[in-house]
Every structure is written in structure tokens, then in C-alpha cells.
Write a protein that holds these residues in place. Structure first.
Motif, PDB file in Angstrom:
ATOM      1  N   PRO A 160       0.833  -1.207   0.000  1.00  0.00           N
ATOM      2  CA  PRO A 160       0.000   0.000   0.000  1.00  0.00           C
ATOM      3  C   PRO A 160       0.870   1.261   0.000  1.00  0.00           C
ATOM      4  O   PRO A 160       1.982   1.243   0.534  1.00  0.00           O
ATOM      5  N   GLY A 170      -1.666 -10.658   2.795  1.00  0.00           N
ATOM      6  CA  GLY A 170      -2.595  -9.781   2.097  1.00  0.00           C
ATOM      7  C   GLY A 170      -1.898  -8.792   1.188  1.00  0.00           C
ATOM      8  O   GLY A 170      -2.534  -8.189   0.341  1.00  0.00           O
ATOM      9  N   HIS A 171      -0.577  -8.611   1.365  1.00  0.00           N
ATOM     10  CA  HIS A 171       0.201  -7.811   0.414  1.00  0.00           C
ATOM     11  C   HIS A 171       0.561  -8.755  -0.734  1.00  0.00           C
ATOM     12  O   HIS A 171       1.454  -9.588  -0.604  1.00  0.00           O
ATOM     13  N   HIS A 203      -1.600  -0.789  -7.603  1.00  0.00           N
ATOM     14  CA  HIS A 203      -2.426  -0.967  -6.407  1.00  0.00           C
ATOM     15  C   HIS A 203      -3.481   0.136  -6.374  1.00  0.00           C
ATOM     16  O   HIS A 203      -3.151   1.315  -6.458  1.00  0.00           O
ATOM     17  N   THR A 235      -6.815  -0.413  -4.218  1.00  0.00           N
ATOM     18  CA  THR A 235      -7.209  -0.602  -2.819  1.00  0.00           C
ATOM     19  C   THR A 235      -6.765  -2.000  -2.416  1.00  0.00           C
ATOM     20  O   THR A 235      -6.231  -2.750  -3.231  1.00  0.00           O
ATOM     21  N   GLU A 236      -7.046  -2.371  -1.170  1.00  0.00           N
ATOM     22  CA  GLU A 236      -6.680  -3.719  -0.704  1.00  0.00           C
ATOM     23  C   GLU A 236      -7.316  -4.802  -1.576  1.00  0.00           C
ATOM     24  O   GLU A 236      -6.766  -5.886  -1.733  1.00  0.00           O
ATOM     25  N   GLN A 271      -9.845 -12.350   0.640  1.00  0.00           N
ATOM     26  CA  GLN A 271      -9.300 -11.267  -0.174  1.00  0.00           C
ATOM     27  C   GLN A 271      -9.586 -11.551  -1.622  1.00  0.00           C
ATOM     28  O   GLN A 271      -9.740 -10.718  -2.432  1.00  0.00           O
TER      29      GLN A 271
END
Length: 79
Positions: A17, A27-28, A45, A47-48, A79
């Protein structure tokens, strides 16, 4: 803008992020297309849960992008 020619494949690219420093956490996402027939050229990137993916043109015909071939690692549940 983002109209640069995409020449090579993404190779084990970890998307962090904006403003994040340190080791990647779960999650990255890690994108990879550095293998035969891989064709992911760039990842942005948003958003998540949202990423803009740019697929390289086909080798024999630069007007076409027929397939999507890359891997994604380090995802977290939901995710």
C-alpha cells in the motif's frame, strides 16, 4: 499518463500500500509472470481489494491480448 510500453514480465513483484514501510504482511499480494507464456506487464495498487493489471501483448501479434497467465501469492482469506 500510464501509456508506457510494457516490455517485460512482472517478476515476484510485491504490491505494498502507498506509504507502507517494512516487510510484506499477509494480504500484500505478490504477482509473478516470469515463466514461459507469462504475460503480466504491470500491476497498480488501487485498494486492498482492487488492482489494475496490465497484460503484455501477444508475441506474434501486438494488437491482441488473448490470455492472462500469471500467479498471485500471499493472499489472505476473503481477499
Amino acid at each position: 499518463g500510464n501509456d508506457d510500453i510494457i516490455a517485460g514480465n512482472v517478476s515476484k513483484y510485491t504490491v505494498l500500500p502507498p506509504g507502507y514501510c517494512g516487510q510484506p504482511k499477509k494480504g500484500h499480494l505478490i504477482f509473478d509472470a516470469c515463466f514461459e507464456s507469462g504475460n503480466l506487464g504491470r500491476v497498480d495498487h488501487i485498494t486492498e481489494f482492487e488492482y489494475d493489471l496490465f497484460i503484455r501483448p501477444d508475441t506474434c501479434n501486438p494488437r491482441f491480448r488473448v490470455w492472462f497467465n500469471f500467479t498471485v501469492e500471499n493472499v489472505k482469506e476473503s481477499q
